[in-house]
Scaffold this active site. Sequence first.
Site, PDB file in Angstrom:
ATOM      1  N   TYR A 172      91.904  22.997  27.819  1.00  0.00           N
ATOM      2  CA  TYR A 172      92.916  23.417  26.367  1.00  0.00           C
ATOM      3  C   TYR A 172      94.084  22.633  27.136  1.00  0.00           C
ATOM      4  O   TYR A 172      95.026  23.083  26.866  1.00  0.00           O
ATOM      5  CB  TYR A 172      92.700  24.862  25.584  1.00  0.00           C
ATOM      6  CG  TYR A 172      91.796  25.308  25.003  1.00  0.00           C
ATOM      7  CD1 TYR A 172      90.749  24.236  24.742  1.00  0.00           C
ATOM      8  CD2 TYR A 172      92.087  25.349  23.854  1.00  0.00           C
ATOM      9  CE1 TYR A 172      88.984  24.261  23.970  1.00  0.00           C
ATOM     10  CE2 TYR A 172      91.090  26.081  22.904  1.00  0.00           C
ATOM     11  CZ  TYR A 172      89.329  25.670  23.610  1.00  0.00           C
ATOM     12  OH  TYR A 172      88.762  25.936  22.232  1.00  0.00           O
ATOM     13  N   LYS A 196      80.504  29.875  32.823  1.00  0.00           N
ATOM     14  CA  LYS A 196      78.912  29.202  33.378  1.00  0.00           C
ATOM     15  C   LYS A 196      79.244  28.877  34.641  1.00  0.00           C
ATOM     16  O   LYS A 196      78.923  27.149  34.916  1.00  0.00           O
ATOM     17  CB  LYS A 196      79.338  27.594  31.669  1.00  0.00           C
ATOM     18  CG  LYS A 196      77.919  27.518  31.867  1.00  0.00           C
ATOM     19  CD  LYS A 196      76.827  27.656  31.298  1.00  0.00           C
ATOM     20  CE  LYS A 196      75.555  26.855  31.124  1.00  0.00           C
ATOM     21  NZ  LYS A 196      74.533  27.180  30.011  1.00  0.00           N
ATOM     22  N   ASP A 207      76.544  31.044  27.724  1.00  0.00           N
ATOM     23  CA  ASP A 207      74.737  30.998  26.389  1.00  0.00           C
ATOM     24  C   ASP A 207      74.823  32.124  26.048  1.00  0.00           C
ATOM     25  O   ASP A 207      74.102  32.843  24.902  1.00  0.00           O
ATOM     26  CB  ASP A 207      73.980  30.141  26.930  1.00  0.00           C
ATOM     27  CG  ASP A 207      74.115  29.652  28.246  1.00  0.00           C
ATOM     28  OD1 ASP A 207      74.128  30.534  29.039  1.00  0.00           O
ATOM     29  OD2 ASP A 207      73.028  28.845  28.549  1.00  0.00           O
ATOM     30  N   ASP A 231      88.011  31.511  22.628  1.00  0.00           N
ATOM     31  CA  ASP A 231      88.233  30.498  21.112  1.00  0.00           C
ATOM     32  C   ASP A 231      86.412  31.066  20.959  1.00  0.00           C
ATOM     33  O   ASP A 231      87.134  31.376  20.116  1.00  0.00           O
ATOM     34  CB  ASP A 231      88.771  29.434  21.938  1.00  0.00           C
ATOM     35  CG  ASP A 231      89.584  28.231  20.333  1.00  0.00           C
ATOM     36  OD1 ASP A 231      89.212  29.615  19.415  1.00  0.00           O
ATOM     37  OD2 ASP A 231      88.749  27.382  20.374  1.00  0.00           O
TER      38      ASP A 231
END
Length: 364
Positions: free
Chosen positions: A125, A192, A225, A249
């Site tokens: 972002y 991740k 995840d 987000d």
Amino acid sequence: MAKYKITLIPGDGIGPELAAVAKDCIEATGVSIEWDIQEAGVDVMQKAGTPLPDSVLESIRKNKVAIKSPITTPVGTGFRSVNVALRKELDLYACVRPCKSYEGVRARYQNIDLVIFRENTEDLYAGIEFQKGTKEAGEVIDFINRYSAKKIRSDSGVSIKPISVFGTERIVRAAFEYARKNKRRKITAVHKANIMKFTDGLFLEVSREVAKKYPDIEFEDRIVDNMCMQLVQMPEQYDVLVLPNLYGDILSDLCAGLVGGLGVAPGANIGDQYAMFEATHGSAPKYKGLNKVNPVALILSGVLMLQYLGETQAAERLERAIADVIREGKSVTYDMKEVRNDPTAVGTREMGQAIINKMKAAVR
Ligand code: NAD
């Protein structure tokens, strides 16, 4: 003289009607506040030539604390989002979103009490992007193809994901400081790192380093995840989550959904010098001026503001009054009723008044 001077931005769309109610509810706690009302958004664009007049930033810089109603992001005018501009100009690097179950809110889960700390300035972002087919994109792709064993196709668009030690340290520290101050037991860093070793890997490594300075608070990490699955299966196991911008987000909305959605999702944007409190939802222009929408998310943002100011008892009184009104389910807006067109639903102002009445009754 008032104890605090606070910038109040009524915003546009449903913003002004929510701001009026939130202001009355915050005042009803008895905390003495002088409001510095500052207009921003589509309604001032014509008059001021910009949706974010300089006076708004000056006011927040002076007062240090602001509460803001939603502001529409004008499409096709060349103006960037006022919400993003405010966060950037004031370096409000921590987006804090508590997600808490209130009895009476229709949700799939009960007893959830999570707080999300989303990094607000970096990651995908950061806005560093190269459009497919441009000279710049071509040069970036050529450069990367020279230095990386993995090749990027020439017809690609490219978005850059920077994650720094500086940015990670301060968001993780903010989460731990919050945990300590608010007697929370555990921080979970979400990433991740198994795939993105040099960005998410750095986020994890720095999080672990910061965690060592807070031995009184439990620390763990989860792959994003897996975190999504765990939040849906056993959200009660989690407490404070700290995440880079993009995952933050997405998981903010997931967690808002767990506790009943946008109508009850407050938020805060906090930096080292300034703080701005706002609901998670937007300006819902189709409901503008109808005295219809739910004021709770903005009033709960006011609760967060009172906590930030150290007005703990006032914050507790206001939150209790909100919880009581929601639990009773009588003086609530349409979105909190079982059927959306329930004729017993009350308006924005009436729900606010019910909350004020609860606070008054409690001190009697
Ligand atoms: P939105 O949150 O404004 O509205 C989506 C839907 O959610 C509404 O149609 C309504 O059904 C429901 N809703 C929202 N707030 C509600 C409330 N208080 N009570 C009951 N129901 C409520 O999202 P959108 O339509 O995607 O965005 C509208 C505008 O708001 C856009 O210009 C967007 O950029 C802006 N926006 C601003 C902020 C902000 O000010 N921080 C945040 C998100 C979106």
